[in-house]
Design a protein around this motif. Sequence first.
Motif, PDB file in Angstrom:
ATOM      1  N   THR A 128       0.915  -1.170   0.199  1.00  0.00           N
ATOM      2  CA  THR A 128       0.044   0.050  -0.065  1.00  0.00           C
ATOM      3  C   THR A 128       0.623   1.115   0.138  1.00  0.00           C
ATOM      4  OG1 THR A 128      -0.147   0.513   1.979  1.00  0.00           O
ATOM      5  CG2 THR A 128      -1.992  -1.547   1.332  1.00  0.00           C
ATOM      6  N   SER A 129       0.517   2.426  -0.746  1.00  0.00           N
ATOM      7  CA  SER A 129       1.058   3.858  -0.537  1.00  0.00           C
ATOM      8  C   SER A 129       0.337   4.882  -0.160  1.00  0.00           C
ATOM      9  CB  SER A 129       1.968   3.800  -1.836  1.00  0.00           C
ATOM     10  OG  SER A 129       1.524   3.395  -2.858  1.00  0.00           O
ATOM     11  N   GLY A 154       3.860   8.085   0.888  1.00  0.00           N
ATOM     12  CA  GLY A 154       4.780   7.059   2.217  1.00  0.00           C
ATOM     13  C   GLY A 154       3.762   5.605   1.637  1.00  0.00           C
ATOM     14  N   ALA A 155       5.150   5.151   1.429  1.00  0.00           N
ATOM     15  CA  ALA A 155       4.667   3.188   1.127  1.00  0.00           C
ATOM     16  C   ALA A 155       4.484   2.599   1.879  1.00  0.00           C
ATOM     17  CB  ALA A 155       5.438   3.288   0.951  1.00  0.00           C
ATOM     18  N   HIS A 156       3.936   1.474   2.306  1.00  0.00           N
ATOM     19  CA  HIS A 156       4.213  -0.513   2.990  1.00  0.00           C
ATOM     20  C   HIS A 156       4.751  -0.826   1.969  1.00  0.00           C
ATOM     21  CE1 HIS A 156       3.507  -3.241   6.219  1.00  0.00           C
ATOM     22  NE2 HIS A 156       3.245  -3.423   5.025  1.00  0.00           N
ATOM     23  N   TYR A 177       7.966  -2.790   6.609  1.00  0.00           N
ATOM     24  CA  TYR A 177       8.138  -2.383   7.663  1.00  0.00           C
ATOM     25  C   TYR A 177       7.383  -0.237   7.275  1.00  0.00           C
ATOM     26  CZ  TYR A 177      11.225  -1.167   3.563  1.00  0.00           C
ATOM     27  OH  TYR A 177      12.289  -1.542   2.662  1.00  0.00           O
ATOM     28  N   ASN A 178       7.331   0.125   7.244  1.00  0.00           N
ATOM     29  CA  ASN A 178       6.576   1.491   6.103  1.00  0.00           C
ATOM     30  C   ASN A 178       8.037   2.385   6.083  1.00  0.00           C
ATOM     31  OD1 ASN A 178       4.626   0.682   6.755  1.00  0.00           O
ATOM     32  ND2 ASN A 178       4.186   1.519   8.802  1.00  0.00           N
ATOM     33  N   ARG A 179       7.778   3.606   4.993  1.00  0.00           N
ATOM     34  CA  ARG A 179       8.594   4.192   4.461  1.00  0.00           C
ATOM     35  C   ARG A 179       8.395   5.463   3.615  1.00  0.00           C
ATOM     36  NH1 ARG A 179      12.416   4.612   7.428  1.00  0.00           N
ATOM     37  NH2 ARG A 179      14.593   4.682   6.999  1.00  0.00           N
ATOM     38  N   ASN A 180       8.446   6.274   3.903  1.00  0.00           N
ATOM     39  CA  ASN A 180       8.553   7.668   3.359  1.00  0.00           C
ATOM     40  C   ASN A 180       9.229   8.176   2.346  1.00  0.00           C
ATOM     41  OD1 ASN A 180       6.420   8.062   5.429  1.00  0.00           O
ATOM     42  ND2 ASN A 180       7.304   8.377   7.020  1.00  0.00           N
ATOM     43  N   TYR A 213      11.549   6.310  -1.752  1.00  0.00           N
ATOM     44  CA  TYR A 213      11.564   6.430  -0.776  1.00  0.00           C
ATOM     45  C   TYR A 213      12.386   5.819   0.229  1.00  0.00           C
ATOM     46  CZ  TYR A 213       6.772   5.404  -1.650  1.00  0.00           C
ATOM     47  OH  TYR A 213       5.203   5.832  -2.428  1.00  0.00           O
ATOM     48  N   LYS A 216      16.294   1.518   3.967  1.00  0.00           N
ATOM     49  CA  LYS A 216      15.807   1.325   5.070  1.00  0.00           C
ATOM     50  C   LYS A 216      17.398  -0.422   5.067  1.00  0.00           C
ATOM     51  CE  LYS A 216      13.499  -0.637   8.962  1.00  0.00           C
ATOM     52  NZ  LYS A 216      13.057   0.029  10.004  1.00  0.00           N
TER      53      LYS A 216
END
Length: 260
Positions: A128-129, A154-156, A177-180, A213, A216
């Motif tokens: 998702t984003s 943002g994205a998952h 994880y989530n990232r922006n 993004y 990580k």
Amino acid sequence: MKKIVLALTAVAAMTGSASAADLGARPYVKAPMAAPVANWTGFYIFGGGGGGLSNADQSVVDTATGTPLTITQRQGGSGWFGTVGLGYDWQFNSTWVAGVFADGQFGSIRATIQDPLLQITGSQKLETSWAAGVRLGWLVAPNVLSYVNGGYSGAHFGRTNFTDLAGVPVGAHLNGYNRNGWFVGGGVENSLNIFGIQSPGWFMKTEYRSAFYNAKTQDELLDGSNLPVGNSIRANSWNQTISTSLVYRFNWTGPVVAKY
């Protein structure tokens, strides 16, 4: 002589009155009308879908020290997604439109994750984003808008399960994880009337978007215990998508005609 002059004057007067009576009434001339002008100001909603490509610059690092253990390599993948969103546009002159919007995406855009030291590989999925941004457009025609956009995103990313080179699970994974990040893009939006469909308010837009993004670093974890296996993987994410959406504009009831 005086009688002759009076007689001629009377004849001339009657002739002029008769000629005036024979003439038709002066025709009515309608004031000119301005050409129809489309009005893009107002709220809209949209939904659609498309396909995407995912790329990531990856390297393996030591979990304890963060020291790079491999050179950086680029891995990629592809997939599909759906999207829904809403926005508001403001037409501030005859050819320019500015607006704000927000949307969400859901689907499966996969990218390869590898640890060449342990010779294991996995697939990480962008599940998702979301995005919120602005756009600026130029009217190619009264009902066709060409635009560029950009903003925050943002994205998952889902869990990655590792296998060996033969495809056999090795009992290790990376957590989701989530990232922006941020995005830029552009596209074309047009009224469906250009295809001969009488559908006031309904539009179609096709858009390209490129989202970046932040990197990580993740520990490779043992299944069932979440204990570190030994190495970590550091990767960023760059996703490119192309989508087509159906748009409904609440303010659009057809061209607005300016009157004198």
